[in-house]
Design a protein around this motif. Sequence first.
Motif, short mmCIF file in Angstrom:
data_model
loop_
_atom_site.label_atom_id
_atom_site.label_comp_id
_atom_site.label_asym_id
_atom_site.label_seq_id
_atom_site.Cartn_x
_atom_site.Cartn_y
_atom_site.Cartn_z
N GLY A 1 -15.04 51.03 -44.28
CA GLY A 1 -14.66 49.73 -44.13
C GLY A 1 -13.20 49.91 -44.29
O GLY A 1 -12.63 50.49 -43.64
N VAL A 2 -12.94 48.95 -45.23
CA VAL A 2 -11.23 48.72 -45.34
C VAL A 2 -11.07 49.35 -46.56
O VAL A 2 -11.70 49.30 -47.62
CB VAL A 2 -10.91 47.35 -45.23
CG1 VAL A 2 -11.17 46.82 -43.84
CG2 VAL A 2 -11.35 46.25 -46.38
N ALA A 3 -9.68 49.69 -46.79
CA ALA A 3 -8.91 50.20 -47.94
C ALA A 3 -7.47 49.46 -47.99
O ALA A 3 -6.69 49.95 -47.13
CB ALA A 3 -8.79 51.52 -48.26
N THR A 4 -7.30 48.08 -48.59
CA THR A 4 -6.16 47.65 -48.45
C THR A 4 -5.33 47.30 -49.67
O THR A 4 -6.14 47.31 -50.64
CB THR A 4 -6.58 45.91 -47.61
OG1 THR A 4 -7.47 45.47 -48.33
CG2 THR A 4 -7.07 46.15 -46.49
N ALA A 5 -4.04 47.40 -49.54
CA ALA A 5 -3.22 47.11 -50.80
C ALA A 5 -3.36 47.92 -51.99
O ALA A 5 -3.62 49.03 -51.68
CB ALA A 5 -3.53 45.44 -51.20
N ALA A 6 -3.96 47.37 -53.11
CA ALA A 6 -4.40 48.38 -54.01
C ALA A 6 -5.74 49.34 -53.91
O ALA A 6 -5.61 50.21 -54.49
CB ALA A 6 -4.50 47.59 -55.48
N GLY A 7 -6.48 48.96 -52.95
CA GLY A 7 -7.52 49.80 -52.34
C GLY A 7 -6.74 50.94 -51.69
O GLY A 7 -7.29 52.12 -51.83
#
Length: 268
Positions: A110-116
Amino acid sequence: MNTDISSAILLREDMGGVVALHLNRPQQFNALSDELLDALQREFAAISMDAQARCVVLSGAGKAFCAGHDLREMRGKPRLAYYQELFAKCARVMQAIQALPIPVIARVHGVATAAGCQLVASCDLAIAAESARFAVSGINVGLFCSTPAVALSRNVSAKRSFDMLVTGRFIDAATAADWGLVNEAVPDDDLDDAVTRKTAEILVKSPAAIRYGKAMFYKQRQMALADAYAYASDVMAHNMMEEDACEGIDAFIEKRQPHWKSQGSHNS
């Protein structure tokens, strides 16, 4: 599976030396709430004391790996002191990953965004599904991803990381692999098998050597060249005094499989 960690927002399963940690806020795309950050910090502390743990696999429930901080929770507490403590807490969690004496692998879908995305960059290794996407997109809501920039810029070149930070644009898994944010981008259906292959490669190595090596690797990166060599030489000399090193070298000379003494053998 242990489901008693912070009301099951973080799940743990132990499987023959592999500790699987599963972010479990699927409806919030596994956003890093205060509670989830606290749970991660406690679990990393517990793993650091677990002599049976050989590596950690970090994954997310639902459609995403991790969408960063919980923006709704953040807007509900508009106080400078709260924000300062929140970002400091997140920084402690990221540093706890590198302080662990064993490798941590991010299993990304999926997504890994910002702090992810910061979480992915902070892990020692990362394997992503081809459909995964990555961004440090705080800039799109008026918030520069300053703390994610620390981890991102230690994985990706300055110009590439800064481009991601000021545009908020997404990159795909193949690009993330090419840029060094992840180790591999694999077909979605092969993600679990790829992670299993990587953990298997780790489990057959000397636990003592890995523990020496991980601590040395991150510490020497902060040193001047001569200091790094002096420190690494001392670490390697101490590693040579370990029973595992003697056994491994003898096994190599005798053309047989080694039988590690530290934490028992995981060899087949």
